[in-house]
Enzyme design. Structure first.
Site, PDB file in Angstrom:
ATOM      1  N   THR A 168     -10.850 -52.865   8.156  1.00 35.27           N
ATOM      2  CA  THR A 168     -11.657 -52.683   9.365  1.00 35.27           C
ATOM      3  C   THR A 168     -12.927 -51.858   9.155  1.00 35.27           C
ATOM      4  O   THR A 168     -13.991 -52.255   9.622  1.00 35.27           O
ATOM      5  CB  THR A 168     -10.779 -52.086  10.476  1.00 35.27           C
ATOM      6  OG1 THR A 168      -9.941 -53.122  11.001  1.00 35.27           O
ATOM      7  CG2 THR A 168     -11.611 -51.526  11.616  1.00 35.27           C
TER       8      THR A 168
ATOM      9  N   CYS B 240      -9.490 -45.035   3.751  1.00 38.75           N
ATOM     10  CA  CYS B 240      -8.543 -43.932   3.824  1.00 38.75           C
ATOM     11  C   CYS B 240      -9.050 -42.725   3.050  1.00 38.75           C
ATOM     12  O   CYS B 240      -9.644 -42.860   1.975  1.00 38.75           O
ATOM     13  CB  CYS B 240      -7.193 -44.348   3.237  1.00 38.75           C
ATOM     14  SG  CYS B 240      -6.485 -45.786   4.047  1.00 38.75           S
TER      15      CYS B 240
ATOM     16  N   GLY C  92      -9.317 -43.344   8.153  1.00 36.10           N
ATOM     17  CA  GLY C  92      -7.987 -42.840   8.465  1.00 36.10           C
ATOM     18  C   GLY C  92      -7.655 -41.700   7.520  1.00 36.10           C
ATOM     19  O   GLY C  92      -7.968 -41.759   6.325  1.00 36.10           O
TER      20      GLY C  92
ATOM     21  N   ASN D 113      -1.499 -41.275   2.856  1.00 34.34           N
ATOM     22  CA  ASN D 113      -2.561 -41.372   3.853  1.00 34.34           C
ATOM     23  C   ASN D 113      -1.982 -41.603   5.243  1.00 34.34           C
ATOM     24  O   ASN D 113      -0.793 -41.382   5.484  1.00 34.34           O
ATOM     25  CB  ASN D 113      -3.511 -42.519   3.480  1.00 34.34           C
ATOM     26  CG  ASN D 113      -2.825 -43.860   3.566  1.00 34.34           C
ATOM     27  OD1 ASN D 113      -1.685 -44.011   3.132  1.00 34.34           O
ATOM     28  ND2 ASN D 113      -3.480 -44.840   4.134  1.00 34.34           N
TER      29      ASN D 113
ATOM     30  N   CYS E 145      -1.200 -44.314   6.678  1.00 32.73           N
ATOM     31  CA  CYS E 145      -0.225 -45.412   6.772  1.00 32.73           C
ATOM     32  C   CYS E 145       0.720 -45.474   5.577  1.00 32.73           C
ATOM     33  O   CYS E 145       1.391 -46.486   5.379  1.00 32.73           O
ATOM     34  CB  CYS E 145      -0.956 -46.735   6.943  1.00 32.73           C
ATOM     35  SG  CYS E 145      -2.155 -46.740   8.273  1.00 32.73           S
TER      36      CYS E 145
ATOM     37  N   GLU F  89       0.455 -45.893   2.352  1.00 32.81           N
ATOM     38  CA  GLU F  89       0.328 -46.796   1.209  1.00 32.81           C
ATOM     39  C   GLU F  89      -0.580 -46.265   0.104  1.00 32.81           C
ATOM     40  O   GLU F  89      -0.616 -46.830  -0.985  1.00 32.81           O
ATOM     41  CB  GLU F  89      -0.165 -48.186   1.660  1.00 32.81           C
ATOM     42  CG  GLU F  89      -1.660 -48.306   1.884  1.00 32.81           C
ATOM     43  CD  GLU F  89      -2.105 -47.870   3.244  1.00 32.81           C
ATOM     44  OE1 GLU F  89      -3.222 -48.240   3.663  1.00 32.81           O
ATOM     45  OE2 GLU F  89      -1.341 -47.157   3.922  1.00 32.81           O
TER      46      GLU F  89
ATOM     47  N   PRO G  35      -1.066 -51.932   6.374  1.00 33.50           N
ATOM     48  CA  PRO G  35      -0.394 -52.613   7.493  1.00 33.50           C
ATOM     49  C   PRO G  35      -1.079 -53.890   7.975  1.00 33.50           C
ATOM     50  O   PRO G  35      -0.411 -54.794   8.470  1.00 33.50           O
ATOM     51  CB  PRO G  35      -0.405 -51.558   8.603  1.00 33.50           C
ATOM     52  CG  PRO G  35      -0.625 -50.270   7.924  1.00 33.50           C
ATOM     53  CD  PRO G  35      -1.460 -50.562   6.721  1.00 33.50           C
ATOM     54  N   THR G  36      -2.403 -53.958   7.941  1.00 37.50           N
ATOM     55  CA  THR G  36      -3.204 -55.158   8.306  1.00 37.50           C
ATOM     56  C   THR G  36      -3.029 -55.622   9.746  1.00 37.50           C
ATOM     57  O   THR G  36      -3.267 -56.793  10.044  1.00 37.50           O
ATOM     58  CB  THR G  36      -2.925 -56.351   7.371  1.00 37.50           C
ATOM     59  OG1 THR G  36      -1.698 -56.999   7.708  1.00 37.50           O
ATOM     60  CG2 THR G  36      -2.926 -55.954   5.903  1.00 37.50           C
TER      61      THR G  36
ATOM     62  N   THR H 278      -4.766 -55.425  12.407  1.00 40.96           N
ATOM     63  CA  THR H 278      -5.933 -56.013  13.061  1.00 40.96           C
ATOM     64  C   THR H 278      -6.500 -57.180  12.269  1.00 40.96           C
ATOM     65  O   THR H 278      -6.803 -58.228  12.835  1.00 40.96           O
ATOM     66  CB  THR H 278      -7.019 -54.938  13.270  1.00 40.96           C
ATOM     67  OG1 THR H 278      -6.443 -53.829  13.943  1.00 40.96           O
ATOM     68  CG2 THR H 278      -8.155 -55.484  14.108  1.00 40.96           C
TER      69      THR H 278
END
Length: 946
Positions: free
Chosen positions: A353, A369, A397, A581, A583, A585, A767-768, A770
Site C-alpha cells: 500500500t 514497515c 507501519g 513489525n 504484522c 512478518e 497479510p495483503t 487490501t
C-alpha cells in the site's frame, strides 16, 4: 396520482424523522414491475406475512395470538425500514418491499418461514414470462436528469443500455436487461446524474449474493462513473467514454493526466521527462475490466489521486504512475516502467500500500514497515515517539522494541527516584499513533514488543483490557510478546521464571540462544546473592497461562519467538533482531542508531496456475521483476528519519510474499486440511524462495552487493533452508521441521557465494488484506473466512460470495435462492447444509472448520524457505486453555518465528437476512469476524503491510 402515507411502529408516530416532530410524514409510491406505480398499502405486507406463516405452521397458525402479534410487529418493522432511509427518493420497488419482509423474518429468528418466503419469491420469478421482462425494459417517458450545474436533460436510456451491455459483455451469468430494469425502476423525474450512476452500480451489486459475476458488472458500471469524473477533470470539460472508446481515449488522456498531476503539486515533475507517448501506447485498457467491484471501489476510494476530492487518475494510469515512480533511476526507464506496469496491471504481483499510495508522487515514501529500538532515557524515549510520528505520517507501519526501558521501581540516578516503568510511555506512543492519522487515510499503526523476562511484562499483558486504570491502557496499539526459548523450556520443565529490570541485566537484550540462557542463569544466581536490586519470581507455567488467557480475551499480546528470529537471521553478524513489525512478518536488526526498514510486495499465486499446477517459468519471470522493483524502492524512497535511511541503504532488505493461496487450493481441488495442501505450501514457497534469492544474486552481479554482506549467512553459503540446523542445534534437537527440498539448491548456493546478494533479506509474507482486494483474490496464506459474507472495510460493506463454490454448486444443480438463504442462515458454512456433497464441504471448509494444526504445519513448511517470517493468523472455533497451550507450543516446536492474531468466533456472524439492498454504505450492517472485543479479519490497522 394518490400517494398514501405509511406509519412507523409505535402509537401515533409517522414516517417522519423522529428527531424533527414538525417534519411532514414521508409518503411512498410503489413502482410495479411493469414500470407503473401505485399507492403504498401496508396491509399487503401483513397478508404476505400471514400466508408465509400458514405455509409453514399450517391452518392453525391463523388463530394463533403469537402469529397475529408477530405479523403486526414484523409489518411495522418493514414499514419503518422502508420509510427511514432519509434519501430523496419517495418511491420503492416491489423487490425492495419483499427484501425487507425477508430481512424482518430472518432477524426475528423465523428462519423456516423466511425460507418458505424465499421459495415463494423464486417460484413467482420463474413464472414471469419473457414478454413481462421486455415490457419492463421499455423507456419510461418524461424522466429528466439534473446535471451538476443544475441544467436538466431527458434521461438517456439508450446510453444506459450501451453502458449496461458493456458491463455484461463476456459475463454469461449476468442479465443486462435485469440491471437496466432495476435501474429504471429506481429513477424519478429530476434525478441527479450521479444518482443515476449510483443506481446502475447498486442494481448490479444487489445480485452479487446469487451470482458472483455481478461483482464484475458492478465494477464496470462504477468504471463508467470514474471515466466521466476523471476525463472531465483532466480535459476541463464534461466528457463521457464507453469502454470501447478507451483504446484511443487513454492515449490522449495520459500526457494530460501527468501534466494535471504535476500542476497540482501531486506528481513528481520528473515523470514529465519520460517518453509519455510510448508509455501511453503500452496501456492495456481492457485490464480495467478485470476488477471485481470490491477491488475497484477500494482503488477509487483510497488510491486514485484526486484534486479537491475529484479524481483525475484512471486505473491503468494509476498502475503506470506507480511503475514510473519505481523505474525513475533505471537506465532504460520507459522499458522498465512498461515491464513493471505489465506485472501490476495483470495482478501477477502487487506492491504494498505505501508504494501504491506514493510512488511517482512528490512524497515518495514507499517503504512498508519500520522497526525501532527505544533507548532507556527520556531523550531516547521521546526521540523514539517522535520517530514513530514521522514514520507513520506517510503510511508506514511500526514495530517498537521497548525492552531496554527500565521497569517499575528501578532506580533513576538523575533524580534519585524510582521509575514508573514502561507502561506510561506506551500510553503516549498509543496516543501518538491515533493523532498521526496519515492525512485521514487511516490512523497510525504501531505494535509494541517486550521480552518475557522484563519486570513489567505482567502489566504489559493487560494493556488492551477494557477494565482497569485507563492511564495504563493502550486500546489503539498492538502488543506482542518477544519470547526466548528458555522461557518455554522452563514452562515445559515446570520451573521458575525471574523478571528483571533491563538496567540491571543489560546483556540480556542483545543475547539469544545458548548465550542468552547462560547469561540469564548467571543473573538469577546474582539475584540469589542479593546483587540484583529489583526482580520478581513467578512460576513459568503461571505466566504462560496468563499470556494465553489474555491473548484469548483481548487478542493481544501476540506471541513471537526471539531465538528462532535471530538464529535463522542472515544478518546475525551485524546485530540483533529485537522485535518484529506491525504484522509480525518482518525480522530485521535494530539499534538506537538504525531503524530497520522493509519494502514489501506480494506474488498472486493463483495467477500463475495451469491445469497441472504452478507455471514455473511464469513464476520465475514474475519474481525476477518483482525483486527488481522492490530493490528500486530503496533508492527512490523518501526517508523521514536519518536512522531509517542509514539502515535501508546499508542492508537493503526487501520482503517478497504471496497472496491467493486459498484460491490456488480451490483451483487445484485441494482441501486446506490435507497433507496435499501442506505439500503445496511447501513446494510453492520453495519456488518463490529459490527465484527470489536467484534474482537478488543477479542484481548483486549487476549493481553490487549490499554493504553489510561480508560475514552474513549468505557470504558463508548458508541459505534460509540451511539455517534450520542452527536453530535445531541451539534447541538440542527439539525441533519438528521437515527439511526436504525439490530444487537444485547446491547450484544456487554456489551462485550466491560467487555473485553475492543485493539484499540482506528477500522474503516475508505480509497479510495483503487490501492489495488482495484490489486483485480480487484471497488474503495472503489465509483459509477462506466464509463462503458468503459481508466484508467491511474503509470503503464500505461488500457482499463476498466464493465464486469457486458457486461454480461447483451450479455444475451439480444445487445453486438456487434456497441455497443462498441456507448459506446466510449457517454463516456461510457448508458442513451444516445437508444437501451439499461431502467433497465440496471438505474443499470449501472455512477458517474455523480447519483444525489449527494444519495451519501450523503449512506455516512450518513455508518458514523453512523464508529469511524473515510470515503473518500467520490462527483460528480456533472453541478455544480452551489446553488447546491454546498445545497450539502455541506446537508453533514454537515447528520452528515458526512469529504468530499473528488468534481469531475465535464472535457471538454473531453473517447477517441472517437478504444481502440484496444492504450491500452498501447507506444501510448495510457491517459483519466481520472478530475475536472477543477486538480483531477484524480485514484489519485496517495493518494496511502498511498490504
Amino acid at each position: 396520482m394518490t400517494i398514501a402515507s405509511a406509519t412507523q411502529s409505535g402509537p401515533g408516530r409517522t414516517a417522519a424523522d423522529p428527531a424533527d416532530p414538525s417534519a411532514a410524514p414521508i409518503q411512498l409510491t410503489v413502482v410495479r414491475r411493469d414500470g407503473g406505480s401505485t399507492s403504498f398499502d401496508q396491509t399487503k405486507i401483513s397478508v404476505a406475512l400471514s400466508k408465509a406463516f400458514l405455509a409453514v405452521e399450517g391452518p392453525e397458525a391463523g388463530g394463533s395470538h403469537r402469529v397475529r402479534d408477530l405479523v403486526v410487529e414484523l409489518t411495522e418493522r418493514v414499514v419503518a425500514a422502508l420509510t427511514s432511509r432519509g434519501d430523496a427518493r419517495r418511491s420503492v420497488q416491489v423487490e425492495d418491499i419483499q427484501d425487507q419482509v425477508e430481512l424482518a423474518l430472518m432477524r426475528a429468528g423465523e428462519h423456516q418461514v423466511a425460507r418458505a418466503y424465499v421459495l415463494y419469491r423464486e417460484e413467482r420469478t420463474k413464472a414471469r414470462t419473457p414478454e413481462d421482462a421486455a415490457e419492463l425494459g421499455s423507456e419510461r417517458p418524461g424522466l429528466t436528469v439534473r446535471a451538476a450545474d443544475g441544467s436538466t436533460a431527458p434521461l438517456d436510456v439508450e446510453r444506459l443500455r450501451v453502458v449496461v451491455a458493456e458491463a455484461a459483455a463476456g459475463l454469461d451469468a449476468v442479465d443486462a436487461e435485469l440491471i437496466l430494469n432495476e435501474t429504471l425502476g429506481s429513477c424519478y423525474d429530476g434525478i441527479a446524474q450521479h444518482e443515476v450512476e449510483l443506481a446502475l452500480v447498486m442494481a448490479a451489486r444487489s445480485y452479487v449474493e446469487t451470482e458472483p459475476e455481478y461483482s464484475y458488472a458492478a465494477s464496470r458500471l462504477l468504471l463508467d462513473q470514474i471515466r466521466r469524473e476523471t476525463l472531465g477533470r483532466v480535459h476541463g470539460e464534461p466528457r463521457q467514454a464507453s469502454q470501447a472508446d478507451m483504446a484511443t481515449a487513454y492515449v490522449e488522456y495520459f500526457p494530460r493526466y501527468i501534466e494535471t498531476g504535476i500542476e497540482a503539486g501531486l506528481l513528481d515533475p520528473e515523470l514529465a521527462t519520460f517518453d509519455l507517448p510510448k508509455l501511453a501506447a503500452a496501456i492495456r485498457p481492457e485490464r480495467d475490466l478485470d476488477f471485481a467491484f470490491l477491488g475497484l471501489q477500494t482503488l477509487y476510494d483510497r488510491y486514485l489521486l484526486h484534486i479537491d476530492k475529484v479524481r483525475f487518475e484512471l486505473p491503468q494510469a494509476f498502475f503506470l504512475r506507480v511503475a514510473m515512480g519505481i523505474a525513475l533511476e533505471e537506465d532504460d526507464r520507459e522499458d522498465r516502467a512498461i515491464e513493471f506496469y505489465e506485472l501490476l496491471s495483470s495482478f501477477r504481483f502487487m506492491s504494498s500500500t505505501p508504494t501504491l499510495f506514493n510512488s511517482g508522487t512528490t512524497r515518495p515514501q514507499l517503504s512498508s514497515c519500520f522497526l525501532t529500538t527505544v533507548d532507556d532515557d527520556l531523550a531516547g524515549i521521546f526521540a523514539g515517539i517522535r520517530n514513530n510520528a514521522l514514520l507513520a505520517k506517510y503510511s508506514g507501519g511500526l514495530g517498537n522494541d521497548w525492552t531496554p526501558v527500565r521497569g517499575i521501581g528501578a532506580k533513576i540516578r538523575g533524580t534519585n527516584g524510582e521509575s514508573q516503568g514502561v507502561v506510561p510511555f506506551l500510553k503516549i506512543a498509543n496516543d501518538t499513533a491515533v493523532a498521526v492519522n496519515q492525512g485521514g487515510k487511516r490512523r497510525g499503526a504501531v505494535c509494541a514488543y517486550l521480552e518475557t523476562w522484563h519486570l513489567d511484562i505482567e502489566e504489559f499483558l493487560d494493556l488492551r483490557k477494557n477494565t482497569g486504570d485507563e492511564r495504563r491502557r493502550t486500546h489503539d496499539m498492538n502488543t506482542a510478546n518477544w519470547v526466548p526459548d528458555l522461557f518455554l523450556q522452563r514452562v515445559e520443565a515446570g520451573g521458575e521464571w525471574t523478571l528483571f529490570s533491563p538496567d540491571e541485566v543489560p546483556e540480556l537484550h542483545d543475547l539469544y540462544g545458548t548465550a542468552f540462557a547462560e547469561a540469564y542463569v548467571g543473573y538469577e544466581q546474582a539475584a540469589d546473592r542479593g546483587e540484583i536490586r529489583v526482580l520478581r519470581r513467578i512460576k513459568a507455567v503461571e505466566l504462560w497461562r496468563r499470556m494465553l488467557t489474555v491473548l484469548f480475551e483481548t487478542g493481544h499480546p501476540w506471541i513471537t519467538f526471539k531465538d528462532a528470529c535471530n538464529l535463522r537471521s542472515p544478518q546475525q553478524h551485524d546485530g540483533v533482531v529485537h522485535s518484529s513489525n506491525l504484522c509480525t512478518e518482518i525480522t530485521l536488526n535494530t539499534t538506537v542508531d538504525e531503524t530497520a526498514v522493509c519494502n514489501l510486495g506480494s506474488v498472486n499465486l493463483v495467477a500463475h496456475l495451469t491445469g497441472s499446477g504452478l507455471d514455473a517459468d511464469l513464476l520465475r519471470a514474475t519474481v525476477k521483476t518483482a525483486v527488481r522493483m522492490l530493490d528500486n524502492v530503496i533508492d527512490v524512497n523518501l526517508y523521514t528519519t536519518p536512522e531509517s535511511e542509514r539502515a535501508n541503504q546499508r542492508h537493503r532488505p526487501v520482503g517478497l510474499g504471496l497472496m491467493g493461496f486459498a484460491d490456488a487450493l480451490f483451483a487445484l481441488r485441494i482441501p486446506y486440511s490435507s497433507d496435499t495442501a501442506v505439500a503445496f505450501a511447501d513446494s510453492s514457497m520453495e519456488q518463490i524462495s529459490y527465484h527470489a534469492i536467484e534474482a537478488s544474486s543477479d542484481l548483486a552481479a549487476e549493481r553490487g552487493r549490499y554493504e553489510s554482506y561480508d560475514g552474513s549467512l549468505w557470504s558463508r553459503g548458508v541459505l534460509p533452508v540451511d539455517s534450520i540446523e542452527l536453530l535445531r542445534e541451539a534447541r538440542g534437537g527439539d525441533l519438528t521441521v521437515d527439511t526436504s527440498r525439490q530444487l537444485d539448491w547446491d547450484t544456487l548456493r554456489a551462485k550466491v557465494l560467487r555473485d553475492g546478494m543485493r539484499n540482506s533479506n528477500v522474503l516475508a509474507i505480509a497479510p495483503t488484506a487490501t492489495i488482495s482486494n484490489i486483485c480480487g483474490v484471497s488474503q495472503s496464506i489465509e483459509p477462506i473466512y466464509r463462503n458468503l459474507f459481508v466484508k467491511s472495510n474503509m470503503s464500505g460493506e461488500f457482499t463476498v460470495a466464493n465464486p469457486y463454490l458457486v461454480a461447483d454448486l451450479k455444475a451439480r444443480g444445487l445453486w438456487d435462492q434456497v441455497m443462498v438463504s441456507d448459506l446466510k442462515y449457517h454463516d456461510g458454512i457448508l458442513s451444516r447444509i445437508d444437501r451439499v456433497p461431502a467433497d465440496l464441504r471438505e474443499l470449501y471448509a472455512t477458517a474455523f472448520e480447519v483444525e489449527p494444526a494444519w495451519l501450523v504445519k503449512a506455516a512450518s513448511r513455508r518458514q523453512k524457505w523464508l529469511d524473515q517470517a510470515q503473518s500467520l493468523n490462527l483460528y480456533m472455533s472453541a478455544p480452551s486453555g489446553k488447546a491454546l497451550d498445545e497450539l502455541y507450543r506446537s508453533a514454537w516446536r515447528h520452528g515458526l518465528k512469529t504468530t499473528y492474531y488468534l481469531r475465535s468466533q464472535s457471538a454473531t456472524h453473517v447477517e441472517k437476512s437478504t444481502l440484496k439492498g444492504t450491500d452498501g454504505r447507506l444501510n448495510a450492517v457491517p459483519v466481520t469476524p472478530e475475536t472477543p472485543a477486538v480483531c477484524k479479519i480485514d484489519d485496517p490497522d495493518c494496511e502498511a503491510c498490504q
